[in-house]
Write a protein that holds these residues in place. Structure first.
Motif, PDB file in Angstrom:
ATOM      1  N   ALA A   1      22.573 100.207 137.546  1.00 17.06           N
ATOM      2  CA  ALA A   1      22.644  99.246 136.458  1.00 17.06           C
ATOM      3  C   ALA A   1      22.596  99.989 135.131  1.00 17.06           C
ATOM      4  O   ALA A   1      21.860 100.971 134.981  1.00 17.06           O
ATOM      5  N   ALA A   2      23.372  99.514 134.190  1.00 14.77           N
ATOM      6  CA  ALA A   2      23.353 100.087 132.844  1.00 14.77           C
ATOM      7  C   ALA A   2      22.251  99.423 132.037  1.00 14.77           C
ATOM      8  O   ALA A   2      22.105  98.195 132.064  1.00 14.77           O
ATOM      9  N   SER A   3      21.464 100.223 131.361  1.00 15.89           N
ATOM     10  CA  SER A   3      20.391  99.686 130.522  1.00 15.89           C
ATOM     11  C   SER A   3      20.729  99.949 129.062  1.00 15.89           C
ATOM     12  O   SER A   3      21.522 100.813 128.732  1.00 15.89           O
ATOM     13  N   GLY A   4      20.097  99.212 128.213  1.00 15.19           N
ATOM     14  CA  GLY A   4      20.387  99.350 126.793  1.00 15.19           C
ATOM     15  C   GLY A   4      21.334  98.246 126.346  1.00 15.19           C
ATOM     16  O   GLY A   4      21.887  97.503 127.148  1.00 15.19           O
ATOM     17  N   THR A   5      21.517  98.151 125.071  1.00 10.82           N
ATOM     18  CA  THR A   5      22.393  97.130 124.503  1.00 10.82           C
ATOM     19  C   THR A   5      23.820  97.665 124.502  1.00 10.82           C
ATOM     20  O   THR A   5      24.163  98.545 123.733  1.00 10.82           O
TER      21      THR A   5
ATOM     22  N   ALA B   1      25.077  91.058 138.126  1.00 11.59           N
ATOM     23  CA  ALA B   1      24.906  91.171 136.684  1.00 11.59           C
ATOM     24  C   ALA B   1      26.010  92.051 136.109  1.00 11.59           C
ATOM     25  O   ALA B   1      26.588  92.888 136.801  1.00 11.59           O
ATOM     26  N   ALA B   2      26.283  91.870 134.835  1.00 15.15           N
ATOM     27  CA  ALA B   2      27.295  92.698 134.183  1.00 15.15           C
ATOM     28  C   ALA B   2      26.857  94.158 134.197  1.00 15.15           C
ATOM     29  O   ALA B   2      25.667  94.462 134.143  1.00 15.15           O
TER      30      ALA B   2
END
Length: 114
Positions: free
Chosen positions: A22-26, A73-74
């Protein structure tokens, strides 16, 4: 922006494991997400990746055994690994492109041994 992997571990030959990333951050969007692996003494190699949207590309060595899919999730991706072989043993890395820059996860160990 970070890619965070989970899953991996020890499996017996013929067994299964599931990796998640999963990618974290905005972020707006992560492109061409996929999985690579690196075995001791070998170069990092592609395992499975999304290209041009939802098209997929697999290494010949994993075709028919591994399946890459987009998570619920995206900006998430999973790798379902079945019929594992000892030669699948490696550190598996999640990868994506964000604003044209390569982003790598920290890696997760997969060991296939009886």
């Amino acid at each position: 922006v970070q890619l965070v992997e989970s899953g991996g571990g020890l499996a017996q030959p013929g067994g299964s494991l599931r990796l998640s990333c999963a990618a974290s951050g905005t972020i707006w969007n992560m492109y061409d997400m996929g999985w690579y692996r690196q075995a001791p003494g070998k170069k990092r190699e592609l395992v499975a990746v999304f290209t041009s949207g939802l098209s997929t590309n697999y290494a010949d060595s994993v075709k028919g055994r591994f399946t890459i899919s987009a998570g619920d999730a995206a900006n998430t991706v999973t790798l379902q690994m079945t019929s594992l072989k000892p030669e699948d043993t490696a550190v598996y890395y999640c990868h994506g492109l964000y604003l044209g820059v390569d982003v790598w996860g920290q890696g997760t160990q997969v060991t296939v041994s009886s």
